[in-house]
Design a protein around this motif. Sequence first.
Motif, PDB file in Angstrom:
ATOM      1  N   ILE A 124       0.811  -1.217   0.000  1.00 47.27           N
ATOM      2  CA  ILE A 124       0.000   0.000   0.000  1.00 47.27           C
ATOM      3  C   ILE A 124       0.849   1.272   0.000  1.00 47.27           C
ATOM      4  N   GLY A 125       2.157   1.112  -0.021  1.00 48.62           N
ATOM      5  CA  GLY A 125       3.050   2.266  -0.166  1.00 48.62           C
ATOM      6  C   GLY A 125       3.258   3.098   1.082  1.00 48.62           C
ATOM      7  N   VAL A 126       3.240   2.458   2.251  1.00 50.08           N
ATOM      8  CA  VAL A 126       3.531   3.168   3.497  1.00 50.08           C
ATOM      9  C   VAL A 126       4.620   2.420   4.250  1.00 50.08           C
ATOM     10  N   SER A 127       5.182   3.051   5.245  1.00 50.06           N
ATOM     11  CA  SER A 127       6.201   2.385   6.056  1.00 50.06           C
ATOM     12  C   SER A 127       5.524   1.393   7.004  1.00 50.06           C
ATOM     13  N   PRO A 128       6.263   0.365   7.415  1.00 45.74           N
ATOM     14  CA  PRO A 128       5.695  -0.577   8.392  1.00 45.74           C
ATOM     15  C   PRO A 128       5.256   0.110   9.689  1.00 45.74           C
ATOM     16  N   SER A 129       5.975   1.141  10.118  1.00 45.96           N
ATOM     17  CA  SER A 129       5.581   1.832  11.356  1.00 45.96           C
ATOM     18  C   SER A 129       4.278   2.598  11.164  1.00 45.96           C
ATOM     19  N   GLU A 130       4.061   3.193   9.987  1.00 44.27           N
ATOM     20  CA  GLU A 130       2.799   3.897   9.736  1.00 44.27           C
ATOM     21  C   GLU A 130       1.634   2.911   9.703  1.00 44.27           C
ATOM     22  N   LEU A 131       1.831   1.758   9.080  1.00 43.55           N
ATOM     23  CA  LEU A 131       0.786   0.742   9.059  1.00 43.55           C
ATOM     24  C   LEU A 131       0.466   0.279  10.485  1.00 43.55           C
ATOM     25  N   SER A 132       1.480   0.071  11.277  1.00 44.30           N
ATOM     26  CA  SER A 132       1.288  -0.349  12.660  1.00 44.30           C
ATOM     27  C   SER A 132       0.498   0.702  13.439  1.00 44.30           C
ATOM     28  N   GLN A 133       0.795   1.977  13.222  1.00 40.82           N
ATOM     29  CA  GLN A 133       0.076   3.058  13.893  1.00 40.82           C
ATOM     30  C   GLN A 133      -1.384   3.096  13.458  1.00 40.82           C
ATOM     31  N   ARG A 134      -1.651   2.860  12.183  1.00 39.72           N
ATOM     32  CA  ARG A 134      -3.026   2.829  11.695  1.00 39.72           C
ATOM     33  C   ARG A 134      -3.796   1.680  12.330  1.00 39.72           C
ATOM     34  N   LEU A 135      -3.185   0.517  12.366  1.00 40.55           N
ATOM     35  CA  LEU A 135      -3.868  -0.660  12.892  1.00 40.55           C
ATOM     36  C   LEU A 135      -4.067  -0.593  14.401  1.00 40.55           C
ATOM     37  N   SER A 136      -3.195   0.105  15.108  1.00 47.61           N
ATOM     38  CA  SER A 136      -3.315   0.209  16.565  1.00 47.61           C
ATOM     39  C   SER A 136      -4.190   1.383  17.000  1.00 47.61           C
ATOM     40  N   GLY A 137      -4.581   2.242  16.054  1.00 47.45           N
ATOM     41  CA  GLY A 137      -5.420   3.385  16.387  1.00 47.45           C
ATOM     42  C   GLY A 137      -4.638   4.624  16.785  1.00 47.45           C
ATOM     43  N   LYS A 138      -3.316   4.578  16.685  1.00 48.55           N
ATOM     44  CA  LYS A 138      -2.505   5.750  17.029  1.00 48.55           C
ATOM     45  C   LYS A 138      -2.499   6.772  15.897  1.00 48.55           C
ATOM     46  N   ARG A 139      -2.929   6.360  14.727  1.00 42.87           N
ATOM     47  CA  ARG A 139      -3.044   7.250  13.575  1.00 42.87           C
ATOM     48  C   ARG A 139      -4.430   7.054  12.981  1.00 42.87           C
ATOM     49  N   ASN A 140      -5.022   8.138  12.483  1.00 45.86           N
ATOM     50  CA  ASN A 140      -6.367   8.040  11.916  1.00 45.86           C
ATOM     51  C   ASN A 140      -6.399   7.083  10.729  1.00 45.86           C
ATOM     52  N   LEU A 141      -7.433   6.301  10.695  1.00 47.46           N
ATOM     53  CA  LEU A 141      -7.652   5.364   9.605  1.00 47.46           C
ATOM     54  C   LEU A 141      -8.786   5.934   8.754  1.00 47.46           C
ATOM     55  N   THR A 142      -8.471   6.382   7.539  1.00 45.43           N
ATOM     56  CA  THR A 142      -9.484   6.942   6.658  1.00 45.43           C
ATOM     57  C   THR A 142     -10.164   5.820   5.882  1.00 45.43           C
ATOM     58  N   LEU A 143     -11.305   6.124   5.312  1.00 50.94           N
ATOM     59  CA  LEU A 143     -11.977   5.138   4.462  1.00 50.94           C
ATOM     60  C   LEU A 143     -11.093   4.762   3.282  1.00 50.94           C
ATOM     61  N   ARG A 144     -10.375   5.733   2.759  1.00 45.24           N
ATOM     62  CA  ARG A 144      -9.480   5.470   1.627  1.00 45.24           C
ATOM     63  C   ARG A 144      -8.365   4.506   2.026  1.00 45.24           C
ATOM     64  N   SER A 145      -7.743   4.727   3.191  1.00 42.74           N
ATOM     65  CA  SER A 145      -6.648   3.839   3.600  1.00 42.74           C
ATOM     66  C   SER A 145      -7.183   2.452   3.961  1.00 42.74           C
ATOM     67  N   LEU A 146      -8.391   2.387   4.537  1.00 42.02           N
ATOM     68  CA  LEU A 146      -9.011   1.102   4.827  1.00 42.02           C
ATOM     69  C   LEU A 146      -9.289   0.344   3.525  1.00 42.02           C
ATOM     70  N   ALA A 147      -9.848   1.035   2.537  1.00 39.44           N
ATOM     71  CA  ALA A 147     -10.132   0.410   1.241  1.00 39.44           C
ATOM     72  C   ALA A 147      -8.851  -0.031   0.550  1.00 39.44           C
ATOM     73  N   CYS A 148      -7.799   0.736   0.689  1.00 40.94           N
ATOM     74  CA  CYS A 148      -6.509   0.390   0.083  1.00 40.94           C
ATOM     75  C   CYS A 148      -5.941  -0.885   0.710  1.00 40.94           C
ATOM     76  N   MET A 149      -6.004  -0.979   2.039  1.00 42.87           N
ATOM     77  CA  MET A 149      -5.520  -2.187   2.711  1.00 42.87           C
ATOM     78  C   MET A 149      -6.374  -3.391   2.334  1.00 42.87           C
ATOM     79  N   ALA A 150      -7.695  -3.208   2.310  1.00 46.40           N
ATOM     80  CA  ALA A 150      -8.590  -4.306   1.948  1.00 46.40           C
ATOM     81  C   ALA A 150      -8.315  -4.774   0.524  1.00 46.40           C
ATOM     82  N   ASP A 151      -8.120  -3.840  -0.386  1.00 46.84           N
ATOM     83  CA  ASP A 151      -7.844  -4.185  -1.776  1.00 46.84           C
ATOM     84  C   ASP A 151      -6.543  -4.972  -1.907  1.00 46.84           C
ATOM     85  N   ALA A 152      -5.515  -4.556  -1.178  1.00 47.06           N
ATOM     86  CA  ALA A 152      -4.232  -5.253  -1.215  1.00 47.06           C
ATOM     87  C   ALA A 152      -4.363  -6.683  -0.700  1.00 47.06           C
ATOM     88  N   LEU A 153      -5.329  -6.917   0.187  1.00 40.41           N
ATOM     89  CA  LEU A 153      -5.564  -8.257   0.750  1.00 40.41           C
ATOM     90  C   LEU A 153      -6.662  -9.012  -0.007  1.00 40.41           C
TER      91      LEU A 153
END
Length: 102
Positions: A19-48
């Motif tokens: 999805i073109g982000v750093s592993p630390s940014e992904l970890s922050q998104r998944l842990s709730g330390k960084r906002n998870l937008t609908l776009r980033s959620l859709a991007c992760m879902a699409d990659a999976l």
Amino acid sequence: MQDAIERRDCSRQDLARAIGVSPSELSQRLSGKRNLTLRSLACMADALDYDVQLGLIDRRASVTPLPRLTQRQGAWAGDRRNYNRTAPHLRAVSSDSNSGAA
């Protein structure tokens, strides 16, 4: 999202790369330390190779309460008081009301 990652046997590092982000940014998104937008959620879902389903629920419409679980039936996954306080606009949806949702 963590269940989808595990089901696809994908590492967080591989997903971050896809999805073109750093592993630390992904970890922050998944842990709730960084906002998870609908776009980033859709991007992760699409990659999976998953789809995202979003729906609006009319809070003014009457809601049929789901049956309460007893200790014999199994414990509910959270404290209902905390659930309502942190997200009062969310409603539980019974599994048979989802038509084919995973």
